[in-house]
Design an enzyme around this catalytic site. Structure first.
Site, short mmCIF file in Angstrom:
data_model
loop_
_atom_site.label_atom_id
_atom_site.label_comp_id
_atom_site.label_asym_id
_atom_site.label_seq_id
_atom_site.Cartn_x
_atom_site.Cartn_y
_atom_site.Cartn_z
N CYS A 23 0.82 -1.21 0.00
CA CYS A 23 0.00 0.00 0.00
C CYS A 23 0.86 1.26 0.00
O CYS A 23 1.99 1.27 0.49
CB CYS A 23 -0.91 0.01 1.23
SG CYS A 23 -2.27 1.18 1.09
N ASP A 145 -6.90 -2.96 11.15
CA ASP A 145 -5.72 -2.13 11.23
C ASP A 145 -5.55 -1.66 12.67
O ASP A 145 -6.52 -1.63 13.44
CB ASP A 145 -5.87 -0.93 10.30
CG ASP A 145 -4.56 -0.25 9.96
OD1 ASP A 145 -3.51 -0.71 10.45
OD2 ASP A 145 -4.59 0.76 9.23
#
Length: 227
Positions: A23, A145
């Site tokens: 990412c 997350d």
């Protein structure tokens, strides 16, 4: 130009071995390292406060290099429709990853844009997982997350990890992926500890915020493949 969920972009691949999303990519060199190293997904950030944020022009250039078997995921923080429209076109996005976005808004985005929708769940305690159930009919995938410190300007990408044991025995309401503080040294443990089939890394393959390093990207992907 609508795309229904269920293609290569699914956040829980139908395979036994884990795969990875790199990412916050922003350069040709690191994008090519991710693709060449076997990443299943690449993430482009569309959140201006982030050091990883892309212009639409750069996103378009990078997206053109991504082969069909690698999914392009756009990362957003409670985006409006105009940003989504422009980013989806520029980045040729197959999935949208939403941070700090309510279930109702996520459902509206999913319905309007027809892209696979990932809802990021910020985790610090087991109670934080309760919020995941609200996305059961609003999103296609969950991204667990680490919750960032109070007052942080970014919702992720800060190298913070959460206690993976919080996922023990948890009944996931949707397919899911694991993020938060992962790096080449701990990703194998993370996969084995949680059973994740997709792991997501950003700061763990950087030399400075927003500066990915091709060798670190390759090392992470090799670790995932070995795990």
């Amino acid at each position: 130009n609508r795309q229904r969920p269920g293609g290569a972009e699914r956040c829980q691949p139908r395979m036994s071995r884990a795969t990875a999303k790199i990412c916050g990519l922003s350069t040709v060199e690191t994008l090519d390292a991710a693709i060449g190293g076997g990443a299943s997904h690449v993430g482009f950030v569309f959140f201006p406060p982030s050091p990883r944020a892309l212009s639409f022009g750069v996103a378009e250039q990078l997206a053109a290099r991504v082969p069909p078997h690698v999914a392009r995921v756009g990362v957003f923080v409670d985006p409006d429709d105009d940003l989504l429209t422009r980013a989806i076109e520029a980045g040729r996005l197959e999935a949208v990853q939403l941070h700090k976005t309510s279930p109702d808004r996520a459902a509206a985005i999913r319905s309007r844009f027809g892209r696979e929708t990932w809802a990021a769940i910020a985790v610090k305690t087991r109670a934080d997982l309760d919020g995941a159930r609200a996305y059961a009919t609003a999103a296609d995938c969950l991204l667990y997350d680490a919750k960032t410190p109070a007052g942080a300007t970014l919702p992720g990408g800060m190298g913070v990890r959460f206690d993976w044991s919080l996922l023990d025995g948890y009944r996931h309401p949707l397919p899911w992926a694991l993020s938060g503080g992962l790096d080449p040294a701990n990703v194998v443990e993370a996969i084995r500890r949680t059973g994740a089939t997709l792991v997501d890394v950003s700061s763990g393959v950087e030399t400075a915020p927003g500066e990915k390093h091709a060798d670190k990207v390759v090392a992470f992907l090799r670790a995932v493949a070995a795990g």
